[in-house]
Design a protein around this motif. Sequence first.
Motif, PDB file in Angstrom:
ATOM      1  N   ASP A  87       0.826  -1.210   0.000  1.00 52.07           N
ATOM      2  CA  ASP A  87       0.000   0.000   0.000  1.00 52.07           C
ATOM      3  C   ASP A  87       0.862   1.262   0.000  1.00 52.07           C
ATOM      4  OD1 ASP A  87      -1.770  -2.059   0.456  1.00 52.07           O
ATOM      5  OD2 ASP A  87      -3.041  -0.893   1.777  1.00 52.07           O
ATOM      6  N   ARG A  88       1.962   1.225   0.723  1.00 53.21           N
ATOM      7  CA  ARG A  88       2.831   2.401   0.817  1.00 53.21           C
ATOM      8  C   ARG A  88       3.425   2.750  -0.547  1.00 53.21           C
ATOM      9  NH1 ARG A  88       7.538   0.975   4.178  1.00 53.21           N
ATOM     10  NH2 ARG A  88       6.046   1.082   5.888  1.00 53.21           N
ATOM     11  N   LYS A  89       3.907   1.721  -1.263  1.00 56.93           N
ATOM     12  CA  LYS A  89       4.498   1.959  -2.584  1.00 56.93           C
ATOM     13  C   LYS A  89       3.463   2.527  -3.549  1.00 56.93           C
ATOM     14  CE  LYS A  89       7.536  -2.077  -2.155  1.00 56.93           C
ATOM     15  NZ  LYS A  89       7.820  -3.405  -2.738  1.00 56.93           N
ATOM     16  N   ILE A  90       2.274   1.955  -3.511  1.00 58.12           N
ATOM     17  CA  ILE A  90       1.211   2.395  -4.413  1.00 58.12           C
ATOM     18  C   ILE A  90       0.780   3.817  -4.082  1.00 58.12           C
ATOM     19  CG2 ILE A  90      -1.203   1.983  -5.037  1.00 58.12           C
ATOM     20  CD1 ILE A  90      -0.561  -1.015  -4.896  1.00 58.12           C
ATOM     21  N   LYS A  91       0.696   4.121  -2.791  1.00 57.52           N
ATOM     22  CA  LYS A  91       0.332   5.474  -2.380  1.00 57.52           C
ATOM     23  C   LYS A  91       1.360   6.498  -2.853  1.00 57.52           C
ATOM     24  CE  LYS A  91       1.009   7.465   1.718  1.00 57.52           C
ATOM     25  NZ  LYS A  91       0.898   7.802   3.153  1.00 57.52           N
ATOM     26  N   GLN A  92       2.619   6.203  -2.631  1.00 56.01           N
ATOM     27  CA  GLN A  92       3.681   7.126  -3.039  1.00 56.01           C
ATOM     28  C   GLN A  92       3.701   7.318  -4.554  1.00 56.01           C
ATOM     29  OE1 GLN A  92       7.082   5.215  -1.224  1.00 56.01           O
ATOM     30  NE2 GLN A  92       6.844   6.320   0.716  1.00 56.01           N
ATOM     31  N   ALA A 113      -2.206   5.574 -12.695  1.00 52.40           N
ATOM     32  CA  ALA A 113      -2.773   6.420 -11.642  1.00 52.40           C
ATOM     33  C   ALA A 113      -4.197   5.981 -11.304  1.00 52.40           C
ATOM     34  CB  ALA A 113      -2.761   7.884 -12.077  1.00 52.40           C
ATOM     35  N   VAL A 114      -4.995   5.670 -12.328  1.00 51.58           N
ATOM     36  CA  VAL A 114      -6.366   5.213 -12.098  1.00 51.58           C
ATOM     37  C   VAL A 114      -6.361   3.873 -11.365  1.00 51.58           C
ATOM     38  CG1 VAL A 114      -8.476   4.407 -13.234  1.00 51.58           C
ATOM     39  CG2 VAL A 114      -7.345   6.486 -14.043  1.00 51.58           C
ATOM     40  N   ASN A 115      -5.497   2.948 -11.805  1.00 47.09           N
ATOM     41  CA  ASN A 115      -5.380   1.654 -11.123  1.00 47.09           C
ATOM     42  C   ASN A 115      -5.021   1.824  -9.654  1.00 47.09           C
ATOM     43  OD1 ASN A 115      -5.968   0.046 -13.371  1.00 47.09           O
ATOM     44  ND2 ASN A 115      -3.835  -0.090 -14.016  1.00 47.09           N
ATOM     45  N   ASN A 116      -4.071   2.701  -9.381  1.00 47.64           N
ATOM     46  CA  ASN A 116      -3.618   2.933  -8.007  1.00 47.64           C
ATOM     47  C   ASN A 116      -4.720   3.552  -7.152  1.00 47.64           C
ATOM     48  OD1 ASN A 116      -1.120   1.945  -8.687  1.00 47.64           O
ATOM     49  ND2 ASN A 116      -0.110   3.936  -8.816  1.00 47.64           N
ATOM     50  N   LEU A 117      -5.464   4.490  -7.753  1.00 45.19           N
ATOM     51  CA  LEU A 117      -6.550   5.144  -7.019  1.00 45.19           C
ATOM     52  C   LEU A 117      -7.622   4.139  -6.631  1.00 45.19           C
ATOM     53  CD1 LEU A 117      -7.972   7.717  -5.992  1.00 45.19           C
ATOM     54  CD2 LEU A 117      -8.976   7.954  -8.279  1.00 45.19           C
ATOM     55  N   ILE A 118      -8.026   3.288  -7.579  1.00 48.93           N
ATOM     56  CA  ILE A 118      -9.056   2.286  -7.294  1.00 48.93           C
ATOM     57  C   ILE A 118      -8.559   1.282  -6.256  1.00 48.93           C
ATOM     58  CG2 ILE A 118     -10.465   0.428  -8.269  1.00 48.93           C
ATOM     59  CD1 ILE A 118     -10.498   1.969 -10.896  1.00 48.93           C
TER      60      ILE A 118
END
Length: 322
Positions: A87-92, A113-118
């Motif tokens: 989660d940390r990597k995806i958030k950053q 970015a869309v993938n990470n947001l979802i």
Amino acid sequence: MKFKFLSTIFLALTLSVYGAGGGKLLDLLVNETGLLEVLTKNGIEQVTARQVQSHVKNSLSSLGLKAGSSAESLQRVIAGLSNSGEDRKIKQNLLRLMNEDVESIQKQDLIEAVNNLIFLANRHGVRGSLVLACSECVNENLFLHGFKFSMEEVSRPAVKKLLESNIIPNNPRDLNRFISNKMKRLGYGDYSRASSKLVAPEREKSLAIFLALAEKNSPATALEREYIDAVVAVSTTPSGKVKLLDEENPHSLWSTFAINGADEEYLSGMTALLKETAQKGKDEVSKKEAFFAVLDETIGKTSKEAQDGVNSLRLQNCFFGK
């Protein structure tokens, strides 16, 4: 009245700026018109772009953001999410991508970015009735462009009741603990020993839904309970032990309740199919070959189109792993 008039003018000016291609991706994520325009500008057909737009809107709602929320609000919410593991990597990564200039952003960065947001909305969202599904198995057009997930309002009343009652935790750590306790209580295996390959982080909520519905006092309907029993039968080893998550018999049949396309007709048909699969494969640990053998016997030989559909399912690994 003046304030309303000025708000309308400001909105029009904002849209014209986005239409000209200015601003950062962060600004577009909270602006439906601007997002739709940049998606189509990057070669994504309008129907698919509108679906992406809808999933982004649902993700923002899941994170507690209301319609018309500012870009700064979204940035604060994402930055404030708990830090742990993947989660940390995806958030950053999302925070970095959101600050990219729209004029220079690449299509793959927009999709990422869309993938990470979802992903983050599913893992940390405060509005539980919105659930992620993998696009490979529910929306081929999204998947072909590289969009991994969809985020939709659940349609099943029993599932919606579970989620809106906050029975299923929103916090990832609490969710993991919830799954572990339910697996042990139901006799479905030890979640702490299950390979991470069997349940990706973004699919934990789908597993939790299945386990919560499997409880005797859950709001599951008779048909839903029949389906659960069929999944358990497919997850039973030749020695009679239930292993819902098994590397030798990898499947994601437990994720069905989180998919809106799984209506009563689908659930009834799948239940019958899985019962036959369990019977045909009772002497084998892996039920994959038994599943596709039954599927072939049932519909695969009726037409070339049906056979192509069966072959597509086998390649996609929507139900059984490799």
